[in-house]
Design a protein around this motif. Structure first.
Motif, short mmCIF file in Angstrom:
data_model
loop_
_atom_site.label_atom_id
_atom_site.label_comp_id
_atom_site.label_asym_id
_atom_site.label_seq_id
_atom_site.Cartn_x
_atom_site.Cartn_y
_atom_site.Cartn_z
N SER A 128 47.00 41.04 41.10
CA SER A 128 47.14 40.08 40.00
C SER A 128 46.61 38.71 40.36
CB SER A 128 48.62 39.91 39.63
OG SER A 128 49.16 41.11 39.17
N ALA B 219 38.56 36.89 39.71
CA ALA B 219 38.22 36.83 38.28
C ALA B 219 37.08 35.84 38.01
CB ALA B 219 39.46 36.44 37.47
N ASP C 28 43.19 47.35 35.30
CA ASP C 28 43.37 46.35 34.24
C ASP C 28 42.44 45.16 34.45
OD1 ASP C 28 45.32 47.92 33.09
OD2 ASP C 28 46.99 46.68 33.80
N GLN C 29 42.37 44.67 35.68
CA GLN C 29 41.52 43.52 35.98
C GLN C 29 40.04 43.85 35.72
OE1 GLN C 29 42.74 40.66 36.46
NE2 GLN C 29 44.32 40.57 38.01
N ASP D 176 38.95 46.07 33.60
CA ASP D 176 38.78 46.11 32.13
C ASP D 176 38.54 44.71 31.58
OD1 ASP D 176 39.02 48.85 31.93
OD2 ASP D 176 41.14 48.81 31.33
N ASP D 177 39.31 43.74 32.07
CA ASP D 177 39.12 42.35 31.64
C ASP D 177 37.73 41.85 32.02
OD1 ASP D 177 41.69 42.35 30.64
OD2 ASP D 177 42.54 41.18 32.30
N LEU D 178 37.29 42.19 33.23
CA LEU D 178 35.97 41.78 33.70
C LEU D 178 34.88 42.41 32.82
CD1 LEU D 178 34.08 40.41 35.71
CD2 LEU D 178 34.49 42.30 37.29
N ARG E 112 35.16 43.29 29.68
CA ARG E 112 35.18 42.57 28.41
C ARG E 112 34.49 41.21 28.53
NH1 ARG E 112 39.98 45.19 27.69
NH2 ARG E 112 41.24 43.62 28.74
N ALA E 113 34.76 40.50 29.61
CA ALA E 113 34.14 39.19 29.82
C ALA E 113 32.62 39.32 29.92
CB ALA E 113 34.70 38.54 31.10
#
Length: 78
Positions: free
Chosen positions: A28, A33, A63-64, A66-68, A70-71
């Motif tokens: 986390s 990021a 999860d991280q 997935d965020d990357l 999307r970014a």
């Protein structure tokens, strides 16, 4: 640029030494990021597939990433 390649093995090793809660915290709070690029995503996906890690860390990194993903999509459309 050295941080991203070192992050994954370090997070896995931390999970092995200190347990699931610590590895999830690393996933986390220490996740790189800031590195929003295709190479970082590819590296993360490789580690997710190939590294033996705690289920908690695997979920957090998935999860991280997935965020990357999307970014990167947002950046590509900007």
């Amino acid at each position: 640029g050295e941080y991203v390649p070192r992050f994954y093995p370090a997070a896995v090793a931390l999970g092995d030494r200190r347990g699931a809660a610590m590895s999830e915290a690393a996933g986390s709070r220490a996740f790189p990021a800031h590195a929003v690029d295709d190479a970082s995503l590819a590296l993360g996906e490789t580690h997710l597939r190939e590294d033996r890690m705690t289920p908690a860390l695997h979920r957090k990194l998935a999860d991280q990433l997935d965020d990357l993903r999307r970014a990167l999509r947002v950046r590509g459309n900007g």
